[in-house]
Enzyme design. Structure first.
Site, short mmCIF file in Angstrom:
data_model
loop_
_atom_site.label_atom_id
_atom_site.label_comp_id
_atom_site.label_asym_id
_atom_site.label_seq_id
_atom_site.Cartn_x
_atom_site.Cartn_y
_atom_site.Cartn_z
N HIS A 97 0.85 -1.20 0.00
CA HIS A 97 0.00 0.00 0.00
C HIS A 97 0.88 1.24 0.00
O HIS A 97 2.08 1.18 0.24
CB HIS A 97 -0.99 -0.02 1.17
CG HIS A 97 -0.38 0.09 2.53
ND1 HIS A 97 0.37 -0.91 3.10
CD2 HIS A 97 -0.42 1.09 3.44
CE1 HIS A 97 0.75 -0.54 4.31
NE2 HIS A 97 0.30 0.68 4.55
N HIS A 150 1.62 3.91 1.77
CA HIS A 150 2.08 4.68 2.93
C HIS A 150 3.61 4.71 2.91
O HIS A 150 4.26 3.75 2.47
CB HIS A 150 1.60 4.04 4.25
CG HIS A 150 0.22 4.48 4.64
ND1 HIS A 150 -0.58 3.76 5.50
CD2 HIS A 150 -0.50 5.59 4.31
CE1 HIS A 150 -1.74 4.40 5.67
NE2 HIS A 150 -1.70 5.50 4.96
N ASP A 193 5.96 4.28 4.99
CA ASP A 193 6.75 3.20 5.60
C ASP A 193 6.66 1.90 4.81
O ASP A 193 7.25 0.88 5.22
CB ASP A 193 6.37 2.98 7.08
CG ASP A 193 4.91 2.62 7.29
OD1 ASP A 193 4.04 3.24 6.65
OD2 ASP A 193 4.63 1.73 8.11
N HIS A 194 5.95 1.94 3.67
CA HIS A 194 5.85 0.76 2.80
C HIS A 194 6.34 1.01 1.38
O HIS A 194 6.77 0.08 0.70
CB HIS A 194 4.42 0.21 2.80
CG HIS A 194 4.00 -0.26 4.16
ND1 HIS A 194 4.01 -1.58 4.53
CD2 HIS A 194 3.64 0.44 5.27
CE1 HIS A 194 3.65 -1.69 5.81
NE2 HIS A 194 3.41 -0.47 6.28
#
Ligand SMILES: [Zn+2]
Ligand SMILES: [Zn+2]
Length: 252
Positions: A69, A71, A73-74
């Site tokens: 996804h 975000h 941190d991804h």
């Protein structure tokens, strides 16, 4: 006498942390090396280049990044991964496979962090493949199925089921519990599951309590917990599931 089976896939948790560096951990970045072919990543959080280099994993070898996804941190490590390739004379193509909207969000993020970088001519091709929930296909030799996760992030978040070198690996990314997790992980060799908190009800995220509650629906042969907050790391309680840590390597 049975010969020991040669490894099919080497799974290395380069980053097993949450968005906020709890436990001193790097953000989501799981390195999958199928025997005999180029490695791929599951997620590439903002800290991933440092995480890979700390472990001596060559970012230039990575053929594809599967993004759960959008975000930071991804997927926030992608601009750094791409620019590292550019500055280290990479020529091997790179594929990014993620939710609908990945191409636009990646270009916007590159422009925000390094203006002009999304338009630069490079010696390697970057292909963005967008995976709508329900997609079944093959990306860089990896069989892929995607389900919709329950995690608002400006685009549909995905539960990913990868098949590589005969092994099935399911990854929840971030998500509240949904029955699709059981479907995506059915008879998988490995389920990598978010376990953000133990019991505290945090919207849009998985808790260890959710995984315990739905344990009879999870038929994956092995379950490893990741994306843990300080709450999870502070006191690891008795559970049938394994805990990831940065640098953990698992052979399938
Ligand atoms: Zn998220
Ligand atoms: Zn996250």
């Amino acid at each position: 006498m049975t010969q020991p089976r040669s490894p099919a896939v080497t799974v290395t948790f380069a980053g097993s942390g949450d968005a906020f560096g709890n436990g001193g951990r790097y953000q989501a970045c799981i390195h999958l090396r199928p025997a005999g072919t180029k490695p791929v990543l599951l997620d590439c959080g903002a800290t991933s280049l440092a995480a890979l280099k700390t472990l001596g994993l060559n970012p230039g070898e990575i053929s594809a990044v599967f993004v759960s996804h959008l975000h930071g941190d991804h997927f926030g490590g992608l601009p750094f991964l791409i620019l590292d390739g550019q500055f280290s004379s990479r020529i091997a193509p790179l594929t990014v496979a993620g939710p609908p909207g990945t191409a636009r969000r990646l270009a916007e993020t590159m422009e925000c962090l390094f203006p002009g970088s999304s338009q630069v001519r490079r010696r390697f091709a970057i292909t963005v493949t967008e995976l709508a929930p329900g997609t079944t296909g093959t990306v860089c030799g990896v069989g892929i199925r995607a389900w919709e996760a329950s995690h608002p992030s400006g685009a549909p978040a995905l539960l990913l089921r990868l098949e590589l070198a005969g092994q099935v690996i399911t990854y929840t990314g971030d998500t509240a519990w949904t029955g699709a997790i059981a479907d995506a992980a059915a008879d998988a060799d490995l389920l990598i599951a978010e376990a953000y908190y133990r019991d505290k009800n945090i919207p849009h995220h998985l808790r260890l309590a959710d995984l315990d509650t739905h344990r009879d629906q999870i038929t994956a042969r092995r379950v490893i917990l990741t994306h843990m907050s300080a709450d999870m790391l502070g006191g690891q309680r008795e559970t049938v599931y394994e805990y990831a840590r940065d640098g953990l390597t698992v052979i399938l």
